[in-house]
Every structure is written in structure tokens, then in C-alpha cells.
Design a protein around this motif. Sequence first.
Motif, short mmCIF file in Angstrom:
data_model
loop_
_atom_site.label_atom_id
_atom_site.label_comp_id
_atom_site.label_asym_id
_atom_site.label_seq_id
_atom_site.Cartn_x
_atom_site.Cartn_y
_atom_site.Cartn_z
N UNK A 21 49.83 21.46 84.47
CA UNK A 21 49.00 22.65 84.18
C UNK A 21 48.34 22.59 82.81
N UNK A 22 48.96 21.94 81.84
CA UNK A 22 48.37 21.89 80.50
C UNK A 22 47.13 21.00 80.44
N UNK A 23 46.92 20.19 81.49
CA UNK A 23 45.74 19.33 81.55
C UNK A 23 44.57 20.01 82.27
N UNK A 24 44.80 21.20 82.78
CA UNK A 24 43.75 21.92 83.51
C UNK A 24 42.64 22.31 82.53
N UNK A 25 41.37 22.22 82.95
CA UNK A 25 40.24 22.58 82.05
C UNK A 25 40.35 23.98 81.47
N UNK A 26 40.91 24.91 82.24
CA UNK A 26 41.05 26.28 81.75
C UNK A 26 42.01 26.34 80.56
N UNK A 27 43.13 25.61 80.66
CA UNK A 27 44.11 25.59 79.57
C UNK A 27 43.53 24.91 78.34
N UNK A 28 42.80 23.82 78.56
CA UNK A 28 42.16 23.14 77.43
C UNK A 28 41.17 24.06 76.73
N UNK A 29 40.47 24.87 77.54
CA UNK A 29 39.53 25.83 76.95
C UNK A 29 40.22 26.87 76.10
N UNK A 30 41.41 27.31 76.54
CA UNK A 30 42.18 28.29 75.76
C UNK A 30 42.62 27.69 74.44
N UNK A 31 43.05 26.41 74.45
CA UNK A 31 43.46 25.75 73.22
C UNK A 31 42.29 25.65 72.24
N UNK A 32 41.13 25.28 72.75
CA UNK A 32 39.96 25.17 71.88
C UNK A 32 39.56 26.52 71.31
N UNK A 33 39.67 27.56 72.12
CA UNK A 33 39.35 28.90 71.65
C UNK A 33 40.33 29.35 70.56
N UNK A 34 41.60 28.99 70.76
CA UNK A 34 42.61 29.33 69.74
C UNK A 34 42.32 28.61 68.44
N UNK A 35 41.87 27.36 68.53
CA UNK A 35 41.56 26.59 67.32
C UNK A 35 40.42 27.25 66.55
N UNK A 36 39.39 27.70 67.29
CA UNK A 36 38.25 28.33 66.62
C UNK A 36 38.61 29.69 66.04
N UNK A 37 39.45 30.43 66.78
CA UNK A 37 39.78 31.80 66.36
C UNK A 37 40.80 31.83 65.22
N UNK A 38 41.85 31.04 65.37
CA UNK A 38 42.96 31.08 64.41
C UNK A 38 42.70 30.12 63.27
N UNK A 39 42.10 28.98 63.57
CA UNK A 39 41.85 27.98 62.53
C UNK A 39 43.02 27.04 62.39
#
Length: 268
Positions: A28-46
Amino acid sequence: MSYAVVKSASGAIYALHQIALVTEEDAPTKHPLVKGVRQAAKRRIGLKLQNQKDPLDLDILQTGIVRYVPDLETCPLIYLVVAAMVGTMWTGFLRYKDMKFVWVELVNFFPTHMEALLTERKNDQFREGDVVYIARGTRRDTCPVALCEALISRARLSGSVNLFQGWDGRAARFRPLEAQLNGRHMEYPQCRREVHKFLQRTTGMSEAEVPKKWGTQSLRSGGATVAARKVSFRLFQQHGAWHTASSAHRYILDPTETRLSVTRALGY
């Protein structure tokens, strides 16, 4: 919550699915949706580091070693362990996880230097080991090579045993001269506590102030900060076993004069 927490949680979930023999495609962690959440967290949290400690200056390190070990033959053995450990971690750019894999049988001494083969290191992906080279210092009383030699001799260490061992802290509190090593690597809580005590005695700062300013990583970043100004980046990165240049740069604190050199070069 930091991005590092989000990333580690994702890694833990991925590891659990590996244990359950879930294929790479179905993880599940390789799913595009999960990857998108990780990238969003990186942009939001830093990616800002939390609780980053200051590098430890060479003057403070050497002053502390001299106070801890005024004489190699008569000082408490546990003080010699601390002095040798902080000196080796500072000069070798060692993390705690590197330090605990320093085995006596894999440390070799030469007239000019010491070589320590680390059987495991964080970025040693193929588990081939990594040799850390530490030159003999100009001052014998603060030289980590001389301190390690004295430690091995006084504690009569040989074979497959850890060089930097722990001890019973309660017994050592009242009778440090009688404290004996326990034969196992120093656990992280004791390592952190002894580093803080070392710095308290050296600087005169309070028990509450020292942990806010320095930690065990201050030893690694302290040596790295000094060396970064004097050696090639390739050797610097190799000595610290950093996987990427960006990781290495995190451990370097540029002094004010170095930072000012940028605008001074503008000639205005």
C-alpha cells in the motif's frame, strides 16, 4: 509532527507488509495516492530538523579531556572510557550507532595513526564494513589514539569485545575508582548522560542547560565543522560515511566570517 515522523511511519508500514510477504506491487505504501500524501506532507511540514544541537568546539573537547583524564594511569577507568569515546567520536565523525560497533580486535595502532574497522555503519548498504582512520594528535594528553591505547591496556581488553563499554552507574556514583566495565557496548541513554556530564564539568553549565545546547551528535558535527574548512569535500564525505552531499552539509556550521564572505565578494 515533522515530515520525518510521516516518513518513518510509512517505512514501518512497508516493513510490516514485507514481513507478511506482500509483493512490491501490492504494497500500500507504493500506491500513487500514498506517495502523493508523502509529497504533500513534505511541502506542508517541510524538512526542518528538530532540536538540532550545536557542534562541539575543539577547545571545549580538549579542555574536558584534560580535566577528566589528568593522568592516564591513575584516573578512574570509567573517566578514561568517556574521554576516549568523545575524542574518537569527534575525530572519527562517529554516530552513536557507529561507536557501539568498535571492536577491540578490529582496532589497529600504527606509529602515525589508528585504524578501526566498523562492521556496521548506517550507510554501509552492502555490510562490507568501513575503516575509520584517525591520525595521532600533536598533544598526547588529548589524542584519541593515545587514549584508546591506554584504555585497552588498563582494562586489559582483547578479542571480540566492545572498546567503549558501559558500567553500573549507581555503583560508580559513589566509588568511581572502583567501577568496573560490564563487557557490553555502552547503551545510548548512558552514552548521552555521560556526554552531558562531561560537558557540565567542562563548561560549568547546569544540568538543565547542557542538553539544550549539545547532544551526542554534537561530537560528529563538531569534528565535521572543523574539517570541512580544511580538506576536500570528497575526503570529508568519505570520512563521515555520508550517503549524499546534502546529508553531509547538515553537519557543518559556517562561522559568521565565512557567511559574510559572500556579500564581501560583491565588492559594494
